[in-house]
Design an enzyme around this catalytic site. Sequence first.
Site, PDB file in Angstrom:
ATOM      1  N   THR A 199       0.830  -1.202   0.000  1.00 26.18           N
ATOM      2  CA  THR A 199       0.000   0.000   0.000  1.00 26.18           C
ATOM      3  C   THR A 199       0.859   1.245   0.000  1.00 26.18           C
ATOM      4  O   THR A 199       1.977   1.238   0.515  1.00 26.18           O
ATOM      5  CB  THR A 199      -0.971   0.024   1.198  1.00 26.18           C
ATOM      6  N   ARG A 200       0.314   2.318  -0.585  1.00 29.00           N
ATOM      7  CA  ARG A 200       0.950   3.639  -0.550  1.00 29.00           C
ATOM      8  C   ARG A 200      -0.018   4.673   0.027  1.00 29.00           C
ATOM      9  O   ARG A 200       0.263   5.859   0.008  1.00 29.00           O
ATOM     10  CB  ARG A 200       1.395   4.090  -1.945  1.00 29.00           C
ATOM     11  N   HIS A 204      -7.704   2.002   6.078  1.00 22.73           N
ATOM     12  CA  HIS A 204      -8.958   2.198   6.797  1.00 22.73           C
ATOM     13  C   HIS A 204      -9.571   0.827   7.095  1.00 22.73           C
ATOM     14  O   HIS A 204      -8.931  -0.209   6.911  1.00 22.73           O
ATOM     15  CB  HIS A 204      -9.901   3.082   5.977  1.00 22.73           C
ATOM     16  N   HIS A 207      -9.434  -1.911   4.389  1.00 15.20           N
ATOM     17  CA  HIS A 207      -8.141  -2.554   4.172  1.00 15.20           C
ATOM     18  C   HIS A 207      -7.878  -3.624   5.236  1.00 15.20           C
ATOM     19  O   HIS A 207      -7.345  -4.703   4.938  1.00 15.20           O
ATOM     20  CB  HIS A 207      -7.024  -1.505   4.203  1.00 15.20           C
ATOM     21  N   ARG A 293      -7.754  -4.025  -6.969  1.00 21.67           N
ATOM     22  CA  ARG A 293      -8.262  -3.313  -8.138  1.00 21.67           C
ATOM     23  C   ARG A 293      -7.320  -2.173  -8.501  1.00 21.67           C
ATOM     24  O   ARG A 293      -6.882  -1.416  -7.651  1.00 21.67           O
ATOM     25  CB  ARG A 293      -9.655  -2.764  -7.812  1.00 21.67           C
TER      26      ARG A 293
END
Length: 574
Positions: A199-200, A204, A207, A293
Amino acid sequence: MANAPHGGVLKDLYQRDEPIRAQLVAEAEALPYVTLTERQLCDLELILNGGFSPLEGFLTQQEYTSVVETNRLPDGTLWTIPIYLDIDRVVLDSLSVSVGGRLTLRDPRDDQPLAIITVADFYQPDRNVEAEKVYGANDQAHPAVHYLFHNTRDTFVGGKVQAVNPPQHYDYVAIRRSPAEVRALFKKLNWTRVVAFQTRNPMHRAHRELTVRAARMRHANVLIQPVVGLTKPGDIDHFTRVRVYQAIMPKYPNGMAQLSLLPLAMRMGGPREAVWHAIIRKNFGATHFIVGRDHAGPGNNSQGKDFYGPYEAQDLVLKYRDELDIEVVPFQMLTYLPDTDEYVPINEVPEGAKTLNISGTELRRRLKTGAPIPEWFSYPEVVRILREANPPRDKQGFTVFLTGLHASGKEAIARALQVALNQEGGRSVTLLLGETIRHELSSELGYTKRERDINVARIGFVASELTRSGAACIAAPIAPYAEARQHVKQLVSKAGGFYLVHVATPLEECIKNDRAGVYKRAIAGEIKGFTGIDDVYEEPENPDLVADITKTSISQIVHEIILLLERDGYIGDR
């Protein structure tokens, strides 16, 4: 046990070169050197610690061409993103380095020697081919393509490297782990099946639900491995993001997840980058990798359409899954079902069920305005951290930049606005008048175009720092050139609000108001290059406000500026 590295052997160059480290340290100090860019620093760290296994250096021309054209190294090993060392030819010539020569690679932050490269070749890449083949389009709306054409130097240098020193980090040191350290952690915890999550962005509740669901479906543990190198321009800074990740870790079931940071320079390369990310996680020992996605997608192209399809990345990773030898965990976007208080993949939503979602744009709006962020979307601890880093508009700084001819009234407007903002309260107010800046910051400058641009750039820098600190800044230089004003706008807008006010008082009125007689001297030829007389004033094309003191009173002009600030939420209703 942890997954085997890509290519079968973890290329940990620190471990490999430890027996001769003292010799390399001494040699590094004696060799000619180049200072790395921020991207090169990230790439080198992952070459040296084995994160980019099987690479042992920067790609030669043969390797570069093979990767760009075929997604493979010349020996057939899968590798999808070209990793190169770009250096200006002028610099290389000044160093008198040739093929077979050795160069020290130094850290741009503290000048420490990190590695020595033995030069295998020099080459000039075809940037158009790289843009089309690697990133899918020669479109400079893509951040990597823009970087390729505007930031990479003219000559690429290929060659293997030897490790001298690891880059020194001062932030989150305990969770910056090399592949060898992550593998040792897995062994200590008896983790044999590990799902890695890239992740970047801040995490929340969705996730957390996604990663827990993935782990439970695979009977595995979770490695949260966010990127803390270069990400997409405009992303939230990594300090804020890591505080978010640390806040969300206790929300996982006890013993399920670990957090470890990755110093990667992302390219936002979509499908190819997703394969690259899977290779990197394999090198860190993960057995499974989540591909969501639009993985590593850069957003819209110059025609306003997505660069990549929503599941192109998943498709390419699945195409190579046998070679990758890491199980891909494809996930669709999750959505919230309020009636059952749960997140489910969007393709599993029961027919007729009510769903809720908050987009990234809507989240940014709520942070800016102070609007509530519901607990079904994010945890209170996460929201608090994001609000600290993204205060609402009435807590943010701003700059009002007044530009116009000498004696146009912009100084009087600036002083009146300062009084009005001081009366408003809530933040400090700083006034940057043209003559004050000339005396205090730019006394050595003359009035050529270049020197005027430097002066305006200095004003922009001071204004941006004041804005960043939450202050109100009022600047009132002549600033006759559009390009220099645009530079200031770009600089300040990164820190807070920016308002350009064109004080368009006619030249005749300015001459009449000039009690010092400067215009008279300029007209007589005693002063050369005077704005409005024998030097151009480029009128702003799209100012936030146009004011003319021959038509509008100063108090009304100030009121109109205040209305702009109220409209955008920087100050409250009066």
